[in-house]
Design an enzyme around this catalytic site. Structure first.
Site, PDB file in Angstrom:
ATOM      1  N   CYS A 153       0.827  -1.202   0.000  1.00 13.59           N
ATOM      2  CA  CYS A 153       0.000   0.000   0.000  1.00 13.59           C
ATOM      3  C   CYS A 153       0.866   1.259   0.000  1.00 13.59           C
ATOM      4  O   CYS A 153       1.514   1.565  -0.983  1.00 13.59           O
ATOM      5  CB  CYS A 153      -0.990  -0.042   1.152  1.00 13.59           C
ATOM      6  N   HIS A 203      -3.768  -5.103   0.112  1.00 14.57           N
ATOM      7  CA  HIS A 203      -3.498  -5.611   1.454  1.00 14.57           C
ATOM      8  C   HIS A 203      -3.535  -7.136   1.469  1.00 14.57           C
ATOM      9  O   HIS A 203      -4.601  -7.734   1.636  1.00 14.57           O
ATOM     10  CB  HIS A 203      -4.530  -5.058   2.437  1.00 14.57           C
ATOM     11  N   GLU A 236      -2.678  -9.174   3.749  1.00 15.09           N
ATOM     12  CA  GLU A 236      -3.116  -9.768   5.018  1.00 15.09           C
ATOM     13  C   GLU A 236      -4.632  -9.968   5.020  1.00 15.09           C
ATOM     14  O   GLU A 236      -5.163 -10.752   5.794  1.00 15.09           O
ATOM     15  CB  GLU A 236      -2.677  -8.904   6.205  1.00 15.09           C
TER      16      GLU A 236
END
Length: 370
Positions: A257, A343, A345
């Protein structure tokens, strides 16, 4: 549960559009850049994502608060959004595991919101006219007074915000007996990113945003990670210089990001403020190196300039967005450094992209290169 009477509230946009609704959360006034998230779940993770610092969040899901608040489902230690706009604000909740209602949560964290407005119309406006500043108030009813307050709010373009959400002191995460050590620059890191490192036998030391490379290097890390975060990357010369020095050390580097944008800046590639950004759990991205597609979780209002990436002799493109062809991933030629705009995760969101953490481990081990 706190007794709650829905009082009138107002949402005013920078273009003069006024929406009348009901107060949600604390009675008060808040300002920020208004944006929308297309996710159908995960509102608590969205509230606590540091990348949303300074932004008023519009949720496209019609029901917010319906499964309550669970203390474990947070991405940072406090709510980071500047305010909430939603259709149905559900104080009652159905999940037995929840610890409290959204109203109790917002009152404890001093968050101002507005509900009972036509969020579909609002999202269409933001989509068509672009991101803009806004003000929510459940205590001021005079539109001219609200306009005066809104006029004082700075544009997100040019704002350095990451140092405001970063940790103030270094801290460790994971097992000291892990095989490898990763020094992490915290510009607004999410807890689930740290959990993904720990699951892969990585011991992490998280450093404040303005930590120098020399300070981090003393720890003797095997690799570096540059996190997500809020604000304009071009307003962070200190971070760009640190990323340049990490590259010069020739140790593995992974950025996501904001970290992706900083890696681009460190290689002479500019960034730009997007028309309305990417925020949601359903953004299609193609990995052009592996020739596969993944559904990604995203949250960013800035991006790298595509033309400058394509003309650069320092990086190569690894991922592209299938909605708008924006650059979603790069890797640096001749260096063990790569980044993605989204992202991996993925909390909340699908887990299609978690292989990137595995690739980072392989890069540390020397099992892959380019």
């Amino acid at each position: 549960m706190t007794n709650y009477t829905k009082l009138p509230a107002i949402l005013l946009l920078a273009d003069g559009t006024v929406y009348h609704g009901k107060a949600a959360g604390k009675i008060g006034t808040t300002t920020g850049e208004i944006c929308f998230n297309t996710g159908m779940t995960g509102y608590q993770e969205i509230f606590t994502d540091p990348s949303y610092f300074g932004q008023i969040m519009v949720t496209t899901n019609a029901h917010i608060g319906n499964y309550g608040i669970h203390k474990e489902e947070i991405e940072s230690d406090s709510i980071k959004i500047a305010g909430l706009v939603c259709k149905n604000y559900n104080i009652g909740y159905s999940r037995k595991e929840a610890n409290e209602s959204i109203q109790d949560y917002f009152q404890d964290e001093n968050i101002v919101g507005i509900s009972d407005i036509d969020t579909r119309a609002l999202v269409r406006k933001i989509r068509d006219q672009g991101a803009m500043n806004a003000i929510i108030s459940s205590e001021i009813t005079d539109i001219e007074e609200l306009k005066a307050k809104l006029a004082q709010v700075p544009s997100m373009d040019g704002l350095e915000l990451s140092s405001q959400v970063s940790t103030k002191e270094p801290y460790f995460y994971g097992s000291p007996d892990a095989t490898y050590k990763v020094a992490t620059l915290d510009f607004g890191i999410k807890k689930n990113t740290l959990r993904n490192f720990d699951e892969r036998d990585l011991y992490v030391q998280v450093f404040p945003a303005k930590t120098t490379f020399e300070e981090m290097d003393k720890w003797g890390a095997d690799a570096y990670f540059v996190s997500n975060g809020p604000g304009d990357p071009s307003a962070m010369p200190y971070a760009i210089e640190t990323v340049k020095q990490i590259l010069a050390s020739d140790k593995p580097l992974f950025g996501i990001c904001l970290g992706h944008q900083l890696l681009a800046q460190a290689n002479g590639i500019g960034t730009m403020k997007m028309f309305n950004g990417h925020r949601g759990l359903n953004h299609p991205v193609k990995n052009i190196i592996k020739n596969h597609c993944e559904v990604t979780s995203q949250n960013h209002g800035f991006g790298v300039i595509p033309e400058e990436v394509r003309s650069s002799d320092k990086v190569e493109i690894t991922h592209i967005n299938l909605n708008d062809q924006s650059i979603e991933g790069i890797r640096v030629k001749g260096k063990k450094a790569f980044s993605v705009q989204y992202h991996p995760e993925s909390s909340p969101g699908p887990h299609d992209s978690r292989y990137l953490f595995d690739d980072f481990v392989k890069l540390i081990k020397g099992e892959i290169s380019w």
